[in-house]
Design a protein around this motif. Structure first.
Motif, short mmCIF file in Angstrom:
data_model
loop_
_atom_site.label_atom_id
_atom_site.label_comp_id
_atom_site.label_asym_id
_atom_site.label_seq_id
_atom_site.Cartn_x
_atom_site.Cartn_y
_atom_site.Cartn_z
N ALA A 204 0.96 -1.16 0.03
CA ALA A 204 -0.14 -0.09 0.12
C ALA A 204 0.94 1.32 -0.22
O ALA A 204 0.25 2.30 0.02
N SER A 205 2.37 1.07 -0.01
CA SER A 205 2.93 2.24 0.17
C SER A 205 3.54 2.90 -1.16
O SER A 205 4.19 1.85 -1.83
N SER A 206 3.39 4.07 -1.27
CA SER A 206 3.53 4.58 -2.62
C SER A 206 4.98 4.58 -3.06
O SER A 206 5.62 4.08 -4.07
N TYR A 207 5.96 5.16 -2.09
CA TYR A 207 7.61 4.97 -2.14
C TYR A 207 7.83 3.43 -2.34
O TYR A 207 8.81 3.19 -3.04
N SER A 208 7.23 2.48 -1.69
CA SER A 208 7.82 1.06 -2.01
C SER A 208 7.42 0.56 -3.42
O SER A 208 8.10 -0.04 -3.82
N TYR A 209 6.41 1.31 -3.96
CA TYR A 209 6.29 0.98 -5.46
C TYR A 209 7.44 1.20 -6.18
O TYR A 209 7.99 0.42 -6.95
N LEU A 210 8.02 2.57 -6.14
CA LEU A 210 9.08 2.89 -6.88
C LEU A 210 10.38 2.16 -6.62
O LEU A 210 11.16 1.60 -7.62
N ALA A 211 10.49 1.75 -5.31
CA ALA A 211 11.55 0.96 -4.96
C ALA A 211 11.51 -0.63 -5.44
O ALA A 211 12.31 -1.08 -6.09
N VAL A 212 10.34 -1.18 -5.42
CA VAL A 212 10.07 -2.65 -5.76
C VAL A 212 10.34 -2.57 -7.37
O VAL A 212 10.88 -3.63 -7.86
#
Lengths: 201, 201
Positions: free
Chosen positions: A14-22
Protein backbone atom coordinates in the motif's frame (compact mmCIF):
# COMPACT_ATOMS: atom_id res chain seq x y z
CA UNK A 1 37.44 -8.62 -3.49
CA UNK A 2 34.80 -9.64 -0.96
CA UNK A 3 31.25 -10.57 -1.98
CA UNK A 4 28.52 -7.97 -1.55
CA UNK A 5 26.36 -8.36 1.55
CA UNK A 6 22.71 -9.30 1.08
CA UNK A 7 20.09 -6.56 1.31
CA UNK A 8 16.75 -7.07 3.04
CA UNK A 9 13.96 -5.24 1.21
CA UNK A 10 11.18 -4.35 3.66
CA UNK A 11 8.18 -3.15 1.70
CA UNK A 12 4.41 -2.75 1.87
CA UNK A 13 2.05 -3.03 -1.08
CA UNK A 14 0.00 0.00 0.00
CA UNK A 15 3.08 2.26 0.23
CA UNK A 16 3.65 4.65 -2.63
CA UNK A 17 7.42 4.92 -2.35
CA UNK A 18 7.64 1.13 -1.93
CA UNK A 19 6.20 0.98 -5.44
CA UNK A 20 9.11 2.92 -6.92
CA UNK A 21 11.66 0.86 -5.00
CA UNK A 22 10.09 -2.51 -5.79
CA UNK A 23 10.00 -1.68 -9.49
CA UNK A 24 13.70 -0.79 -9.49
CA UNK A 25 15.41 -2.95 -6.90
CA UNK A 26 15.86 -6.29 -8.67
CA UNK A 27 17.56 -4.86 -11.77
CA UNK A 28 19.72 -2.50 -9.71
CA UNK A 29 20.75 -5.23 -7.28
CA UNK A 30 21.55 -7.63 -10.10
CA UNK A 31 23.73 -4.99 -11.78
CA UNK A 32 25.59 -4.50 -8.49
CA UNK A 33 25.85 -8.23 -7.76
CA UNK A 34 23.88 -7.81 -4.52
CA UNK A 35 21.59 -10.63 -3.32
CA UNK A 36 18.12 -9.61 -2.13
CA UNK A 37 16.00 -10.92 0.70
CA UNK A 38 12.37 -9.88 0.37
CA UNK A 39 10.54 -8.84 3.52
CA UNK A 40 6.89 -7.90 2.92
CA UNK A 41 5.23 -6.49 6.01
CA UNK A 42 2.23 -4.40 7.05
CA UNK A 43 2.73 -0.72 7.77
CA UNK A 44 -0.59 -0.38 9.63
CA UNK A 45 0.62 -1.89 12.92
CA UNK A 46 3.94 -0.04 12.59
CA UNK A 47 2.11 3.26 12.11
CA UNK A 48 -0.19 2.47 15.04
CA UNK A 49 2.88 2.05 17.24
CA UNK A 50 3.83 5.62 16.24
CA UNK A 51 0.34 6.89 17.03
CA UNK A 52 -0.98 7.09 13.45
CA UNK A 53 -4.25 5.36 12.60
CA UNK A 54 -3.90 6.16 8.89
CA UNK A 55 -1.14 6.93 6.41
CA UNK A 56 0.75 10.07 7.46
CA UNK A 57 0.09 11.24 3.89
CA UNK A 58 -3.60 11.32 4.78
CA UNK A 59 -3.15 12.64 8.32
CA UNK A 60 -0.98 15.56 7.12
CA UNK A 61 -2.58 16.88 3.91
CA UNK A 62 0.34 19.11 2.80
CA UNK A 63 2.64 16.07 2.97
CA UNK A 64 0.10 14.03 1.02
CA UNK A 65 -0.35 16.61 -1.73
CA UNK A 66 3.40 16.86 -2.10
CA UNK A 67 3.91 13.09 -2.12
CA UNK A 68 1.53 12.54 -5.04
CA UNK A 69 3.26 15.23 -7.09
CA UNK A 70 6.66 13.81 -6.15
CA UNK A 71 5.47 10.31 -7.13
CA UNK A 72 4.33 11.52 -10.56
CA UNK A 73 7.67 13.26 -11.17
CA UNK A 74 9.76 10.31 -9.99
CA UNK A 75 7.71 7.75 -11.92
CA UNK A 76 8.30 9.83 -15.07
CA UNK A 77 12.02 10.05 -14.29
CA UNK A 78 12.28 6.28 -13.79
CA UNK A 79 9.89 5.53 -16.66
CA UNK A 80 7.56 3.61 -14.34
CA UNK A 81 3.80 3.71 -15.01
CA UNK A 82 1.88 5.83 -12.51
CA UNK A 83 -1.81 6.50 -12.07
CA UNK A 84 -3.22 8.28 -9.03
CA UNK A 85 -4.96 5.54 -7.03
CA UNK A 86 -8.65 6.20 -6.44
CA UNK A 87 -8.20 4.72 -2.95
CA UNK A 88 -5.20 5.22 -0.62
CA UNK A 89 -3.97 3.32 1.21
CA UNK A 90 -5.44 0.16 -0.25
CA UNK A 91 -6.00 -2.97 1.81
CA UNK A 92 -2.81 -4.85 1.06
CA UNK A 93 -3.23 -7.75 3.49
CA UNK A 94 -3.76 -10.48 0.91
CA UNK A 95 -0.97 -9.21 -1.35
CA UNK A 96 1.37 -9.19 1.64
CA UNK A 97 0.27 -12.69 2.67
CA UNK A 98 0.98 -14.01 -0.82
CA UNK A 99 4.35 -12.26 -0.86
CA UNK A 100 5.21 -13.63 2.58
CA UNK A 101 4.35 -17.13 1.37
CA UNK A 102 6.59 -16.64 -1.65
CA UNK A 103 9.35 -14.48 -0.25
CA UNK A 104 12.04 -17.07 -0.96
CA UNK A 105 10.47 -18.31 -4.19
CA UNK A 106 11.77 -17.42 -7.65
CA UNK A 107 8.52 -15.57 -8.45
CA UNK A 108 8.62 -13.12 -5.53
CA UNK A 109 10.12 -10.15 -7.40
CA UNK A 110 7.79 -10.52 -10.38
CA UNK A 111 4.76 -10.88 -8.10
CA UNK A 112 5.78 -7.86 -6.03
CA UNK A 113 6.18 -5.73 -9.13
CA UNK A 114 2.91 -6.88 -10.66
CA UNK A 115 0.85 -6.27 -7.51
CA UNK A 116 2.45 -2.88 -6.86
CA UNK A 117 1.93 -1.88 -10.49
CA UNK A 118 -1.72 -2.92 -10.25
CA UNK A 119 -2.15 -0.58 -7.27
CA UNK A 120 -0.12 2.43 -8.35
CA UNK A 121 0.19 2.06 -12.11
CA UNK A 122 -3.26 0.73 -13.03
CA UNK A 123 -5.50 1.84 -10.14
CA UNK A 124 -6.70 -1.70 -9.52
CA UNK A 125 -7.94 -2.73 -6.07
CA UNK A 126 -5.39 -5.23 -4.83
CA UNK A 127 -7.62 -5.76 -1.79
CA UNK A 128 -9.89 -7.85 -4.04
CA UNK A 129 -8.89 -11.54 -4.18
CA UNK A 130 -9.86 -11.64 -7.90
CA UNK A 131 -7.21 -9.02 -8.66
CA UNK A 132 -4.53 -10.99 -6.81
CA UNK A 133 -5.71 -14.15 -8.58
CA UNK A 134 -5.43 -12.41 -11.96
CA UNK A 135 -1.89 -11.32 -11.15
CA UNK A 136 -0.82 -14.80 -10.09
CA UNK A 137 -2.44 -16.39 -13.12
CA UNK A 138 -0.67 -13.93 -15.43
CA UNK A 139 2.58 -15.15 -13.87
CA UNK A 140 1.57 -18.74 -14.67
CA UNK A 141 1.22 -19.52 -10.96
CA UNK A 142 -1.59 -21.63 -9.38
CA UNK A 143 -3.68 -18.74 -8.07
CA UNK A 144 -6.30 -20.61 -6.05
CA UNK A 145 -3.77 -22.81 -4.29
CA UNK A 146 -1.43 -19.95 -3.45
CA UNK A 147 -4.23 -17.71 -2.18
CA UNK A 148 -5.54 -20.49 0.05
CA UNK A 149 -2.06 -21.20 1.41
CA UNK A 150 -1.38 -17.49 1.85
CA UNK A 151 -4.51 -17.07 3.97
CA UNK A 152 -3.95 -20.21 6.06
CA UNK A 153 -3.13 -19.66 9.73
CA UNK A 154 0.54 -20.60 9.47
CA UNK A 155 1.29 -18.07 6.79
CA UNK A 156 -0.98 -15.35 8.17
CA UNK A 157 0.91 -15.67 11.45
CA UNK A 158 4.26 -15.60 9.68
CA UNK A 159 3.31 -12.24 8.16
CA UNK A 160 2.25 -10.97 11.58
CA UNK A 161 5.58 -12.04 13.07
CA UNK A 162 7.46 -10.37 10.24
CA UNK A 163 5.50 -7.17 10.89
CA UNK A 164 6.32 -7.36 14.61
CA UNK A 165 9.96 -7.87 13.67
CA UNK A 166 9.83 -4.70 11.57
CA UNK A 167 8.80 -2.65 14.59
CA UNK A 168 11.41 -4.41 16.75
CA UNK A 169 14.08 -3.52 14.18
CA UNK A 170 13.14 0.16 14.43
CA UNK A 171 11.48 0.27 11.02
CA UNK A 172 9.05 3.20 10.86
CA UNK A 173 8.22 3.40 7.15
CA UNK A 174 8.57 1.69 3.81
CA UNK A 175 10.52 0.86 1.84
CA UNK A 176 13.34 0.17 4.28
CA UNK A 177 16.56 -1.56 3.28
CA UNK A 178 18.71 -3.40 5.82
CA UNK A 179 22.33 -4.36 5.19
CA UNK A 180 23.70 -6.10 8.22
CA UNK A 181 22.79 -3.67 11.00
CA UNK A 182 22.64 -0.67 8.66
CA UNK A 183 19.22 0.81 7.89
CA UNK A 184 18.33 2.87 4.84
CA UNK A 185 14.85 4.35 4.54
CA UNK A 186 13.09 5.22 1.35
CA UNK A 187 13.29 4.71 -2.37
CA UNK A 188 15.78 7.60 -2.38
CA UNK A 189 18.30 5.41 -0.55
CA UNK A 190 18.30 2.44 -2.93
CA UNK A 191 21.57 3.44 -4.60
CA UNK A 192 23.30 4.21 -1.27
CA UNK A 193 22.09 0.85 0.05
CA UNK A 194 23.62 -1.08 -2.81
CA UNK A 195 26.86 0.88 -2.52
CA UNK A 196 26.95 0.04 1.19
CA UNK A 197 26.37 -3.65 0.48
CA UNK A 198 29.35 -3.59 -1.88
CA UNK A 199 31.78 -1.93 0.56
CA UNK A 200 34.87 -4.01 1.31
CA UNK A 201 34.36 -5.99 4.52
CA UNK B 1 18.57 27.92 -25.00
CA UNK B 2 16.44 29.55 -22.32
CA UNK B 3 17.89 30.73 -19.01
CA UNK B 4 17.42 28.53 -15.95
CA UNK B 5 14.60 29.54 -13.62
CA UNK B 6 15.51 30.82 -10.15
CA UNK B 7 15.20 28.44 -7.20
CA UNK B 8 13.85 29.53 -3.83
CA UNK B 9 15.72 27.83 -0.99
CA UNK B 10 13.46 27.58 2.07
CA UNK B 11 15.53 26.48 5.03
CA UNK B 12 15.66 26.53 8.84
CA UNK B 13 18.83 26.70 10.89
CA UNK B 14 17.61 24.08 13.38
CA UNK B 15 16.84 21.55 10.65
CA UNK B 16 19.34 18.77 10.15
CA UNK B 17 18.69 18.11 6.48
CA UNK B 18 18.69 21.87 5.82
CA UNK B 19 22.32 21.74 6.94
CA UNK B 20 23.28 19.31 4.19
CA UNK B 21 21.38 21.30 1.56
CA UNK B 22 22.69 24.71 2.64
CA UNK B 23 26.25 23.43 2.54
CA UNK B 24 25.80 22.14 -1.01
CA UNK B 25 23.35 24.40 -2.77
CA UNK B 26 25.44 27.41 -3.77
CA UNK B 27 28.18 25.42 -5.51
CA UNK B 28 25.67 23.10 -7.19
CA UNK B 29 23.48 25.99 -8.37
CA UNK B 30 26.47 27.91 -9.69
CA UNK B 31 27.64 24.85 -11.64
CA UNK B 32 24.16 24.57 -13.16
CA UNK B 33 23.83 28.30 -13.81
CA UNK B 34 20.76 28.52 -11.57
CA UNK B 35 20.13 31.71 -9.55
CA UNK B 36 19.14 31.23 -5.91
CA UNK B 37 16.68 33.14 -3.75
CA UNK B 38 17.24 32.48 -0.05
CA UNK B 39 14.17 32.06 2.14
CA UNK B 40 15.00 31.47 5.82
CA UNK B 41 11.93 30.64 7.88
CA UNK B 42 10.92 29.05 11.18
CA UNK B 43 9.75 25.44 11.20
CA UNK B 44 8.18 25.73 14.66
CA UNK B 45 4.98 27.49 13.54
CA UNK B 46 4.80 25.25 10.45
CA UNK B 47 5.06 22.14 12.63
CA UNK B 48 2.47 23.55 15.04
CA UNK B 49 0.06 23.90 12.12
CA UNK B 50 0.55 20.14 11.54
CA UNK B 51 -0.07 19.40 15.23
CA UNK B 52 3.57 18.89 16.27
CA UNK B 53 4.91 20.87 19.24
CA UNK B 54 8.46 19.57 18.70
CA UNK B 55 10.57 18.19 15.87
CA UNK B 56 9.00 15.01 14.47
CA UNK B 57 12.46 13.49 14.97
CA UNK B 58 11.92 13.93 18.72
CA UNK B 59 8.22 13.03 18.72
CA UNK B 60 8.88 9.75 16.84
CA UNK B 61 12.05 8.21 18.34
CA UNK B 62 12.63 5.56 15.64
CA UNK B 63 12.59 8.32 13.01
CA UNK B 64 14.99 10.38 15.09
CA UNK B 65 17.45 7.55 15.65
CA UNK B 66 17.44 6.83 11.94
CA UNK B 67 17.85 10.48 10.98
CA UNK B 68 21.02 10.93 13.02
CA UNK B 69 22.59 7.84 11.49
CA UNK B 70 21.50 8.96 8.03
CA UNK B 71 22.99 12.42 8.69
CA UNK B 72 26.33 10.93 9.70
CA UNK B 73 26.43 8.77 6.56
CA UNK B 74 25.41 11.58 4.23
CA UNK B 75 27.81 14.09 5.78
CA UNK B 76 30.63 11.58 5.21
CA UNK B 77 29.48 11.04 1.62
CA UNK B 78 29.40 14.79 0.93
CA UNK B 79 32.54 15.44 2.98
CA UNK B 80 30.69 17.88 5.24
CA UNK B 81 31.68 18.12 8.92
CA UNK B 82 29.14 16.56 11.27
CA UNK B 83 28.96 16.37 15.03
CA UNK B 84 25.90 15.15 16.88
CA UNK B 85 24.38 18.30 18.42
CA UNK B 86 24.07 18.15 22.21
CA UNK B 87 20.74 19.99 21.83
CA UNK B 88 18.11 19.45 19.12
CA UNK B 89 16.41 21.40 17.82
CA UNK B 90 18.34 24.51 18.76
CA UNK B 91 16.70 27.91 19.10
CA UNK B 92 17.37 29.31 15.65
CA UNK B 93 15.36 32.52 15.89
CA UNK B 94 18.28 34.95 15.88
CA UNK B 95 20.10 33.11 13.10
CA UNK B 96 16.92 33.20 11.02
CA UNK B 97 16.39 36.89 11.75
CA UNK B 98 19.94 37.68 10.61
CA UNK B 99 19.47 35.57 7.50
CA UNK B 100 16.14 37.26 6.76
CA UNK B 101 17.82 40.67 7.07
CA UNK B 102 20.55 39.54 4.68
CA UNK B 103 18.65 37.27 2.33
CA UNK B 104 19.39 39.44 -0.71
CA UNK B 105 22.88 40.45 0.43
CA UNK B 106 26.09 38.99 -1.01
CA UNK B 107 26.98 37.42 2.36
CA UNK B 108 23.79 35.36 2.79
CA UNK B 109 25.16 32.03 1.53
CA UNK B 110 28.37 32.29 3.55
CA UNK B 111 26.43 33.26 6.70
CA UNK B 112 23.93 30.44 6.21
CA UNK B 113 26.72 27.90 5.84
CA UNK B 114 28.67 29.22 8.83
CA UNK B 115 25.68 29.25 11.18
CA UNK B 116 24.51 25.81 10.07
CA UNK B 117 28.02 24.42 10.43
CA UNK B 118 28.24 25.89 13.93
CA UNK B 119 25.07 23.99 14.88
CA UNK B 120 25.60 20.65 13.14
CA UNK B 121 29.34 20.52 12.52
CA UNK B 122 30.70 22.11 15.69
CA UNK B 123 27.95 21.63 18.28
CA UNK B 124 27.83 25.33 19.06
CA UNK B 125 24.66 26.91 20.43
CA UNK B 126 23.49 29.26 17.69
CA UNK B 127 20.75 30.41 20.06
CA UNK B 128 23.43 32.44 21.87
CA UNK B 129 23.90 35.96 20.43
CA UNK B 130 27.69 35.70 21.06
CA UNK B 131 27.89 32.72 18.72
CA UNK B 132 26.05 34.58 15.97
CA UNK B 133 28.26 37.61 16.61
CA UNK B 134 31.38 35.44 16.28
CA UNK B 135 30.12 34.06 12.98
CA UNK B 136 29.37 37.52 11.56
CA UNK B 137 32.72 38.88 12.73
CA UNK B 138 34.55 35.98 11.11
CA UNK B 139 32.82 36.99 7.85
CA UNK B 140 34.14 40.56 8.35
CA UNK B 141 30.60 41.83 8.89
CA UNK B 142 29.54 44.41 11.54
CA UNK B 143 28.10 41.97 14.07
CA UNK B 144 26.56 44.37 16.59
CA UNK B 145 24.83 46.46 13.96
CA UNK B 146 23.46 43.50 12.07
CA UNK B 147 22.20 41.76 15.20
CA UNK B 148 20.44 44.93 16.33
CA UNK B 149 18.85 45.40 12.90
CA UNK B 150 17.94 41.72 12.73
CA UNK B 151 16.05 41.92 16.04
CA UNK B 152 14.30 45.20 15.27
CA UNK B 153 10.54 45.04 14.80
CA UNK B 154 10.55 45.52 11.04
CA UNK B 155 12.86 42.60 10.40
CA UNK B 156 11.38 40.35 13.10
CA UNK B 157 8.00 40.85 11.45
CA UNK B 158 9.46 40.19 8.00
CA UNK B 159 10.63 36.78 9.22
CA UNK B 160 7.20 36.10 10.71
CA UNK B 161 5.55 36.96 7.40
CA UNK B 162 7.99 34.73 5.52
CA UNK B 163 7.15 31.89 7.90
CA UNK B 164 3.41 32.44 7.36
CA UNK B 165 4.09 32.42 3.63
CA UNK B 166 5.80 29.05 3.97
CA UNK B 167 2.68 27.53 5.48
CA UNK B 168 0.51 29.24 2.85
CA UNK B 169 2.68 27.73 0.11
CA UNK B 170 2.10 24.25 1.53
CA UNK B 171 5.61 23.89 2.91
CA UNK B 172 5.67 21.26 5.67
CA UNK B 173 9.40 20.70 6.22
CA UNK B 174 12.86 21.94 5.40
CA UNK B 175 14.71 22.28 3.22
CA UNK B 176 12.12 22.95 0.53
CA UNK B 177 13.01 24.16 -2.94
CA UNK B 178 10.52 26.05 -5.10
CA UNK B 179 10.93 26.49 -8.84
CA UNK B 180 7.99 28.44 -10.17
CA UNK B 181 5.05 26.49 -8.77
CA UNK B 182 7.02 23.27 -8.43
CA UNK B 183 7.93 22.09 -4.92
CA UNK B 184 10.82 19.78 -4.02
CA UNK B 185 11.24 18.69 -0.41
CA UNK B 186 14.48 17.62 1.18
CA UNK B 187 18.20 17.64 0.64
CA UNK B 188 17.64 14.50 -1.47
CA UNK B 189 15.83 16.61 -4.10
CA UNK B 190 18.54 19.24 -4.66
CA UNK B 191 19.77 17.67 -7.90
CA UNK B 192 16.23 17.14 -9.24
CA UNK B 193 15.41 20.76 -8.35
CA UNK B 194 18.33 22.13 -10.34
CA UNK B 195 17.52 19.86 -13.27
CA UNK B 196 13.92 21.14 -13.18
CA UNK B 197 15.12 24.76 -13.11
CA UNK B 198 17.17 24.06 -16.25
CA UNK B 199 14.34 22.47 -18.25
CA UNK B 200 13.57 24.26 -21.50
CA UNK B 201 10.67 26.67 -20.99
Amino acid sequence: MSSPQPVEVWFEFASSYSYLAVMRVEAAARAAGVPLQWRPFLLGPVFLSLGWNDSPFNIYPPKGRYMWRDMARLAAKYDIPFRLPSQFPRNALLAAQVACLGQTQPWIAAFARAAMRANFGEDRDIGQPEVIADILTALALPADTLIAEAQADDNAQALQRQTEQATALGIFGAPTFLVGGEMFWGNDRLEDTLAWACRPA
